[in-house]
Design an enzyme around this catalytic site. Structure first.
Site, PDB file in Angstrom:
ATOM      1  N   GLY A  89       0.753  -1.303   0.026  1.00 18.69           N
ATOM      2  CA  GLY A  89       0.093  -0.006   0.082  1.00 18.69           C
ATOM      3  C   GLY A  89       0.754   1.290   0.005  1.00 18.69           C
ATOM      4  N   LEU A 104       0.471   3.624  -2.144  1.00 14.42           N
ATOM      5  CA  LEU A 104       1.046   3.613  -3.556  1.00 14.42           C
ATOM      6  C   LEU A 104       1.848   4.831  -4.028  1.00 14.42           C
ATOM      7  CD1 LEU A 104      -1.861   1.615  -5.140  1.00 14.42           C
ATOM      8  CD2 LEU A 104       0.068   0.774  -3.939  1.00 14.42           C
ATOM      9  N   HIS A 134       4.868   2.342  -7.817  1.00 13.98           N
ATOM     10  CA  HIS A 134       3.583   1.253  -7.929  1.00 13.98           C
ATOM     11  C   HIS A 134       2.946   1.370  -9.401  1.00 13.98           C
ATOM     12  CE1 HIS A 134       4.190   1.393  -3.560  1.00 13.98           C
ATOM     13  NE2 HIS A 134       4.689   0.202  -4.062  1.00 13.98           N
ATOM     14  N   GLN A 156       7.891  -9.125   7.685  1.00 15.80           N
ATOM     15  CA  GLN A 156       8.929  -8.763   7.123  1.00 15.80           C
ATOM     16  C   GLN A 156       9.557  -7.594   7.705  1.00 15.80           C
ATOM     17  OE1 GLN A 156       6.942  -8.263   3.130  1.00 15.80           O
ATOM     18  NE2 GLN A 156       8.523  -6.428   3.016  1.00 15.80           N
ATOM     19  N   GLY A 205       9.331  -4.097  -8.820  1.00 23.41           N
ATOM     20  CA  GLY A 205      10.298  -3.100  -9.058  1.00 23.41           C
ATOM     21  C   GLY A 205      11.619  -3.512  -8.999  1.00 23.41           C
ATOM     22  N   LYS A 249      14.185  -1.673  -8.684  1.00 23.87           N
ATOM     23  CA  LYS A 249      15.011  -1.078  -7.788  1.00 23.87           C
ATOM     24  C   LYS A 249      15.105  -1.854  -6.432  1.00 23.87           C
ATOM     25  CE  LYS A 249      16.267   3.299  -6.700  1.00 23.87           C
ATOM     26  NZ  LYS A 249      17.236   3.696  -7.816  1.00 23.87           N
ATOM     27  N   ASP A 250      14.293  -2.689  -6.237  1.00 20.70           N
ATOM     28  CA  ASP A 250      14.490  -3.684  -4.951  1.00 20.70           C
ATOM     29  C   ASP A 250      15.134  -4.911  -5.385  1.00 20.70           C
ATOM     30  OD1 ASP A 250      13.370  -2.339  -2.685  1.00 20.70           O
ATOM     31  OD2 ASP A 250      11.214  -2.580  -3.318  1.00 20.70           O
ATOM     32  N   GLN A 278      15.221  -8.056  -3.524  1.00 17.13           N
ATOM     33  CA  GLN A 278      13.863  -8.638  -3.420  1.00 17.13           C
ATOM     34  C   GLN A 278      13.319  -9.549  -4.599  1.00 17.13           C
ATOM     35  OE1 GLN A 278      10.313  -6.956  -1.357  1.00 17.13           O
ATOM     36  NE2 GLN A 278       9.523  -6.514  -3.531  1.00 17.13           N
TER      37      GLN A 278
HETATM   38  O1  PAF Z   1       7.880  -4.665  -1.913  1.00 20.35           O
HETATM   39  C1  PAF Z   1       7.007  -4.873  -1.265  1.00 20.35           C
HETATM   40  O2  PAF Z   1       6.262  -3.778  -1.038  1.00 20.35           O
HETATM   41  C2  PAF Z   1       6.934  -5.880  -0.286  1.00 20.35           C
HETATM   42  O3  PAF Z   1       7.965  -6.516   0.235  1.00 20.35           O
HETATM   43  C3  PAF Z   1       5.977  -7.254  -0.847  1.00 20.35           C
HETATM   44  C4  PAF Z   1       6.694  -7.742  -2.133  1.00 20.35           C
HETATM   45  C5  PAF Z   1       4.610  -6.633  -1.202  1.00 20.35           C
HETATM   46  C6  PAF Z   1       5.904  -8.227   0.173  1.00 20.35           C
HETATM   47  O4  PAF Z   1       5.148  -8.107   0.993  1.00 20.35           O
END
Ligand code: PAF
Length: 182
Positions: free
Chosen positions: A34, A36, A40, A64, A150, A152-153, A156
């Site tokens: 969220g 956003l 996003h 997390q 993204g 950028k991450d 992840q």
């Molecule tokens: O990048 C994020 O916003 C979060 O790590 C995700 C991928 C929604 C998982 O909670």
């Protein structure tokens, strides 16, 4: 601009996805926590172009966050998020409660191994396992054909790609260049 259909119950989300697939439609998925922002919206726009259906999830994932990272103060703005999602042509906003994602007795997690240790895993213990676990669960509920993250991450993105390959999830992972706001 039509507001996206808001679905809160995982079973309802899966039923919606099954119906879309039964009609021969592909589903693009953008998982978010969220609040956003423009980054996003870029991801949503990419998903809109790649598939007939576009699903966004909004879930502030407690697993997390580290002990010194303030989950309670994470920004939340559902009306604002839905307006931005509508502008990007989102069909569904999946907004589950924590109790639906982590019901009583929840104990199965995705361990991400070496890859997270080589990245910033040691500095944020549990962070990437929390991300991988929630993303796996969201994938199982939403059943997308492709999911957009993204670039950028990049840590992840690397972990999600690895998980999808290792666990044969059969979902296309798309990395999109984005600018991330603070
Ligand atoms: O990048 C994020 O916003 C979060 O790590 C995700 C991928 C929604 C998982 O909670």
């Amino acid at each position: 601009m039509t507001e996206p259909l808001v679905i809160r119950a995982p079973a309802e989300m899966t039923a919606w996805s099954r119906a879309a697939h039964a009609s021969g439609e592909r589903i693009a998925f953008v998982p978010t926590m969220g609040a956003l922002h423009a980054g996003h919206v870029v991801l949503l726009g990419d998903g809109r172009r790649r598939a007939e259906r576009l699903v966004l999830s909004i879930f502030v994932n407690p697993t997390q966050f580290g002990p010194n990272e303030d989950l309670a103060r994470y920004p939340r703005d559902l009306p604002g998020d839905l307006a931005k999602a509508a502008g990007a042509g989102t069909d569904v906003a999946f907004v589950p409660d924590a109790g639906d994602i982590y019901p009583a007795g929840f104990q199965t997690t995705v361990a991400v191994g070496e890859l997270s240790r080589g990245l910033d895993g040691p500095l944020r213990p549990g962070h990437f396992a929390g991300v991988a676990t929630v993303v796996a669960k969201l994938f199982n509920i939403v059943r997308p054909d492709l999911a957009i993250f993204g670039e950028k991450d990049f840590q992840q993105l690397a972990i999600v790609r690895r998980m999808v390959a290792d666990l044969a999830m059969g979902i296309e992972i798309v990395g999109v260049p984005t600018v991330r706001e603070p």
